[in-house]
Design an enzyme around this catalytic site. Sequence first.
Site, mmCIF file in Angstrom:
data_model
loop_
_atom_site.group_PDB
_atom_site.id
_atom_site.type_symbol
_atom_site.label_atom_id
_atom_site.label_comp_id
_atom_site.label_asym_id
_atom_site.label_seq_id
_atom_site.Cartn_x
_atom_site.Cartn_y
_atom_site.Cartn_z
ATOM 1 N N SER A 146 2.078 -7.072 -3.279
ATOM 2 C CA SER A 146 1.820 -8.301 -2.518
ATOM 3 C C SER A 146 2.835 -9.357 -2.940
ATOM 4 C CB SER A 146 0.413 -8.813 -2.827
ATOM 5 O OG SER A 146 0.265 -10.138 -2.366
ATOM 6 N N TYR A 159 -5.747 -10.546 -9.327
ATOM 7 C CA TYR A 159 -5.063 -9.863 -8.218
ATOM 8 C C TYR A 159 -3.543 -9.948 -8.375
ATOM 9 C CZ TYR A 159 -3.911 -8.695 -3.329
ATOM 10 O OH TYR A 159 -3.403 -8.129 -2.190
ATOM 11 N N LYS A 163 -0.850 -6.893 -8.974
ATOM 12 C CA LYS A 163 0.243 -6.614 -8.036
ATOM 13 C C LYS A 163 1.600 -6.741 -8.729
ATOM 14 C CE LYS A 163 -2.236 -5.639 -4.419
ATOM 15 N NZ LYS A 163 -2.256 -4.263 -3.905
HETATM 16 P P1 NAP Z 1 -8.956 -4.121 3.483
HETATM 17 O O1 NAP Z 1 -8.905 -4.364 4.950
HETATM 18 O O2 NAP Z 1 -9.978 -4.806 2.659
HETATM 19 O O3 NAP Z 1 -9.037 -2.535 3.245
HETATM 20 C C1 NAP Z 1 -9.077 -2.033 1.932
HETATM 21 C C2 NAP Z 1 -9.054 -0.530 1.946
HETATM 22 O O4 NAP Z 1 -9.090 -0.081 0.590
HETATM 23 C C3 NAP Z 1 -10.261 0.071 2.652
HETATM 24 O O5 NAP Z 1 -9.864 1.210 3.364
HETATM 25 C C4 NAP Z 1 -11.165 0.468 1.484
HETATM 26 O O6 NAP Z 1 -11.984 1.586 1.723
HETATM 27 C C5 NAP Z 1 -10.151 0.853 0.443
HETATM 28 N N1 NAP Z 1 -10.712 0.845 -0.900
HETATM 29 C C6 NAP Z 1 -11.354 -0.172 -1.527
HETATM 30 N N2 NAP Z 1 -11.741 0.218 -2.752
HETATM 31 C C7 NAP Z 1 -11.357 1.515 -2.895
HETATM 32 C C8 NAP Z 1 -11.459 2.463 -3.929
HETATM 33 N N3 NAP Z 1 -12.050 2.169 -5.090
HETATM 34 N N4 NAP Z 1 -10.953 3.718 -3.729
HETATM 35 C C9 NAP Z 1 -10.358 4.037 -2.552
HETATM 36 N N5 NAP Z 1 -10.220 3.167 -1.536
HETATM 37 C C10 NAP Z 1 -10.708 1.925 -1.703
HETATM 38 O O7 NAP Z 1 -7.555 -4.510 2.802
HETATM 39 P P2 NAP Z 1 -6.086 -4.664 3.436
HETATM 40 O O8 NAP Z 1 -5.876 -6.083 3.763
HETATM 41 O O9 NAP Z 1 -5.871 -3.625 4.473
HETATM 42 O O10 NAP Z 1 -5.210 -4.359 2.134
HETATM 43 C C11 NAP Z 1 -4.585 -3.106 1.912
HETATM 44 C C12 NAP Z 1 -3.602 -3.253 0.760
HETATM 45 O O11 NAP Z 1 -2.641 -4.244 1.089
HETATM 46 C C13 NAP Z 1 -4.241 -3.716 -0.546
HETATM 47 O O12 NAP Z 1 -3.625 -3.100 -1.636
HETATM 48 C C14 NAP Z 1 -3.958 -5.193 -0.554
HETATM 49 O O13 NAP Z 1 -3.961 -5.724 -1.858
HETATM 50 C C15 NAP Z 1 -2.587 -5.220 0.066
HETATM 51 N N6 NAP Z 1 -2.217 -6.510 0.634
HETATM 52 C C16 NAP Z 1 -2.913 -7.069 1.667
HETATM 53 C C17 NAP Z 1 -2.531 -8.294 2.172
HETATM 54 C C18 NAP Z 1 -3.248 -8.962 3.311
HETATM 55 O O14 NAP Z 1 -2.871 -10.107 3.640
HETATM 56 N N7 NAP Z 1 -4.232 -8.338 3.942
HETATM 57 C C19 NAP Z 1 -1.430 -8.958 1.620
HETATM 58 C C20 NAP Z 1 -0.737 -8.379 0.570
HETATM 59 C C21 NAP Z 1 -1.143 -7.140 0.100
HETATM 60 P P3 NAP Z 1 -13.555 1.413 2.130
HETATM 61 O O15 NAP Z 1 -13.509 0.877 3.521
HETATM 62 O O16 NAP Z 1 -14.112 2.759 2.046
HETATM 63 O O17 NAP Z 1 -14.118 0.425 1.169
#
Ligand code: NAP
Length: 250
Positions: A146, A159, A163
């Site tokens: 991130s 967090y 990251k």
């Molecule tokens: P999200 O919509 O909350 O989805 C998170 C995913 O991770 C879900 O599929 C969830 O599965 C899975 N997960 C959670 N805990 C887990 C575990 N213990 N083992 C296996 N899977 C698990 O998040 P997102 O926004 O798509 O984020 C995805 C990645 O991008 C993350 O690493 C996040 O830090 C990074 N990121 C996101 C943003 C943003 O703005 N959204 C920005 C920078 C980085 P379940 O549905 O089964 O819980």
Amino acid sequence: MTSSEMVPSETALVTGASRGIGRAIAISLAEAGLEVAVNYSNSAHEAEKVVKEIIASGGNAYAIQANVSEEQEVERLISTVLERSGKIDVLVNNAGITRDGLMMRMKINDWKKVIDLNLGGVFLCTRAVSRPMIKQKKGRVINITSVVGLMGNAGQANYSASKAGVLGLTKSSAKEFASRGITVNAVAPGFISTDMTKGLAADEILKSIPLGKFGTPEHVASIVKFLATDPGAEYITGQVIQVDGGMLMN
Ligand code: NAP
């Protein structure tokens, strides 16, 4: 799916692919012709929907439950994919969570949970695929970090530390595996509209994005697809690619 996009008989494992960015990555890698193992933790129904969507568009996918912050679950996850697909060509370490709070009040459990999944999970999955990838002398690992790992963020000590840790892990594993034909890169999204960012102070954040809009999961997925499948990415390793609308310019 066009025939020029087809890369037959490659397998990708995407962690946390039931929702958000992971879901878009799984769909995009399947469109590129890879068979995709769709990992999830709790959302079985959503993961099955992703699999159905991929199969309906002519791709191959299956769902596997595993909490990737747990060593034994990761071992089971990787051996299941190897049994089912015979190999893992691409690992996308995407699963991640937030447990935000100011430093002064942050509970140790919220610190540990975030570090154990966002950093520990990347370590466990990368370690588990390293042996089969070294054996096949080929592999691409993409870690989703991130921009806050690069710039920090008040209220996200756990967090942003996790990251930032992923960046060190990416560069160390890139150096360790380079001679084995395995590349390891990181993708650093800015603000992407998903469940994770629901309820955040969107208006304030928007002001900090030069391109003037939030990113989509598909923006991130297209860079991951490039790193995972494009022949042009063969000579890229240990790098961090930001997908952040210009939020952080180094
Ligand atoms: P999200 O919509 O909350 O989805 C998170 C995913 O991770 C879900 O599929 C969830 O599965 C899975 N997960 C959670 N805990 C887990 C575990 N213990 N083992 C296996 N899977 C698990 O998040 P997102 O926004 O798509 O984020 C995805 C990645 O991008 C993350 O690493 C996040 O830090 C990074 N990121 C996101 C943003 C943003 O703005 N959204 C920005 C920078 C980085 P379940 O549905 O089964 O819980």
